[in-house]
Design a protein around this motif. Structure first.
Motif, PDB file in Angstrom:
ATOM      1  N   CYS A   1      15.778   9.189  14.295  1.00  0.00           N
ATOM      2  CA  CYS A   1      14.307   9.053  14.224  1.00  0.00           C
ATOM      3  C   CYS A   1      13.763   9.211  12.807  1.00  0.00           C
ATOM      4  O   CYS A   1      12.556   9.107  12.612  1.00  0.00           O
ATOM      5  N   LEU A   2      14.621   9.482  11.849  1.00  0.00           N
ATOM      6  CA  LEU A   2      14.128   9.790  10.508  1.00  0.00           C
ATOM      7  C   LEU A   2      13.602   8.561   9.777  1.00  0.00           C
ATOM      8  O   LEU A   2      14.166   7.473   9.867  1.00  0.00           O
ATOM      9  N   SER A   3      12.524   8.777   9.046  1.00  0.00           N
ATOM     10  CA  SER A   3      11.999   7.737   8.161  1.00  0.00           C
ATOM     11  C   SER A   3      12.872   7.686   6.913  1.00  0.00           C
ATOM     12  O   SER A   3      13.728   8.559   6.699  1.00  0.00           O
ATOM     13  N   ALA A   4      12.648   6.712   6.068  1.00  0.00           N
ATOM     14  CA  ALA A   4      13.420   6.593   4.826  1.00  0.00           C
ATOM     15  C   ALA A   4      13.226   7.835   3.952  1.00  0.00           C
ATOM     16  O   ALA A   4      14.191   8.351   3.363  1.00  0.00           O
ATOM     17  N   VAL A   5      12.006   8.333   3.876  1.00  0.00           N
ATOM     18  CA  VAL A   5      11.718   9.532   3.070  1.00  0.00           C
ATOM     19  C   VAL A   5      12.444  10.739   3.655  1.00  0.00           C
ATOM     20  O   VAL A   5      13.024  11.544   2.908  1.00  0.00           O
ATOM     21  N   GLU A   6      12.427  10.863   4.971  1.00  0.00           N
ATOM     22  CA  GLU A   6      13.107  11.998   5.603  1.00  0.00           C
ATOM     23  C   GLU A   6      14.619  11.914   5.427  1.00  0.00           C
ATOM     24  O   GLU A   6      15.280  12.931   5.274  1.00  0.00           O
ATOM     25  N   ARG A   7      15.165  10.719   5.409  1.00  0.00           N
ATOM     26  CA  ARG A   7      16.612  10.578   5.155  1.00  0.00           C
ATOM     27  C   ARG A   7      16.957  11.058   3.740  1.00  0.00           C
ATOM     28  O   ARG A   7      17.986  11.686   3.527  1.00  0.00           O
ATOM     29  N   LYS A   8      16.078  10.758   2.806  1.00  0.00           N
ATOM     30  CA  LYS A   8      16.294  11.236   1.433  1.00  0.00           C
ATOM     31  C   LYS A   8      16.204  12.758   1.387  1.00  0.00           C
ATOM     32  O   LYS A   8      16.981  13.412   0.689  1.00  0.00           O
ATOM     33  N   LYS A   9      15.256  13.303   2.137  1.00  0.00           N
ATOM     34  CA  LYS A   9      15.143  14.760   2.207  1.00  0.00           C
ATOM     35  C   LYS A   9      16.408  15.357   2.821  1.00  0.00           C
ATOM     36  O   LYS A   9      16.891  16.393   2.361  1.00  0.00           O
ATOM     37  N   LEU A  10      16.923  14.715   3.861  1.00  0.00           N
ATOM     38  CA  LEU A  10      18.156  15.188   4.488  1.00  0.00           C
ATOM     39  C   LEU A  10      19.299  15.170   3.489  1.00  0.00           C
ATOM     40  O   LEU A  10      20.030  16.157   3.356  1.00  0.00           O
ATOM     41  N   ASP A  11      19.464  14.054   2.774  1.00  0.00           N
ATOM     42  CA  ASP A  11      20.528  13.957   1.773  1.00  0.00           C
ATOM     43  C   ASP A  11      20.383  15.051   0.714  1.00  0.00           C
ATOM     44  O   ASP A  11      21.363  15.706   0.340  1.00  0.00           O
TER      45      ASP A  11
END
Length: 192
Positions: free
Chosen positions: A171-181
Motif C-alpha cells: 500500500c505504500l506510496s513512492a514517498v513512503e517506499r523511500k522512507k522505508l528504504d
C-alpha cells in the motif's frame, strides 16, 4: 425520505417483463413481492430486488448457497465497467423501469456463466472475493499503521518505522517506499 407506496411502482411486473429471458433459460419464479422477485433453477437462484430502505435496484445469483451480487459478477467480467457501476436508486415507476432495463441488460451481458453455474466461473468469483477481502484487510491495516509509521519516522525511530512500513508494503506510496528504504538503512535492527 418519505415512505413510497411500492405497489404503484410496478416493480414485480416490470421484473417479470424484463427478466423473461430467465424463464427462457429454465428458471421459474418462486417468489414475487413488491420489492423482490426470485427465480430458481436447480440449485441456482436469482433475486432481483428494490431495496426496502435504500430504494436501490439490484440483483444477485445464488449458487449452492453462495450469493454473488451483480456487481461482483460484472467486476470479474469487465473490471473497467465495474469501476463505474453503481446500483440505481429509484423512487418512481419511471426510475424503476429504467433501472431494471439497465440491470436486465447487465445480467444478460455478464451473468451467463453464473446463470449456468459454470464451476470455473464460480471458482473465479470465489478467488476474486478472497482477493477483495485480503485487499480490504490490508487497506484497513494501512489506515491504522500509516500514521504510526510516519510518526515513528519523524521521531527517528527507524526500526519501528521500518517494521510498520514493511507490514503495509503493498500500500505504500513512492514517498513512503523511500522512507522505508531510508528507515531500513538507518535502523539499528537488521531487516529481512
Amino acid at each position: 425520505m418519505e415512505t413510497i407506496e411500492r405497489t404503484g411502482l410496478n416493480f414485480s411486473d416490470k421484473v417479470k417483463d424484463l427478466f423473461v429471458f430467465l424463464e427462457q433459460l429454465g428458471f421459474s419464479i418462486v417468489e414475487s413481492l413488491p420489492t423482490l422477485v426470485r427465480y430458481k433453477k436447480g440449485d441456482i437462484e436469482v433475486d432481483v430486488y428494490h431495496g426496502r430502505q435504500s430504494y436501490e435496484i439490484g440483483a444477485g445469483i445464488t449458487i449452492s448457497g453462495n450469493r454473488y451480487s451483480i456487481s461482483e459478477i460484472i467486476r470479474l467480467n469487465a473490471p473497467d465497467i465495474a469501476k463505474n457501476f453503481r446500483y440505481a436508486m429509484a423512487t418512481t415507476a419511471e426510475g424503476v423501469a429504467t433501472a431494471l432495463e439497465t440491470l436486465s441488460m447487465l445480467m444478460k451481458c455478464f451473468g451467463g456463466a453464473a446463470l449456468k453455474g459454470d464451476p470455473e466461473f464460480i471458482a473465479a468469483l470465489e478467488q476474486q472475493r478472497q482477493q477483495w477481502s485480503e485487499d480490504y484487510a490490508l487497506e484497513v491495516l494501512a489506515e491504522q499503521l500509516r500514521p504510526k509509521a510516519n510518526e515513528a519516522f519523524h521521531r527517528k525511530d527507524y526500526s519501528m518505522a521500518a517494521d510498520l512500513y514493511s507490514r503495509i508494503l503493498k500500500c505504500l506510496s513512492a514517498v513512503e517506499r523511500k522512507k522505508l528504504d531510508f528507515a531500513i538503512k538507518h535502523s539499528k535492527t537488521p531487516q529481512p
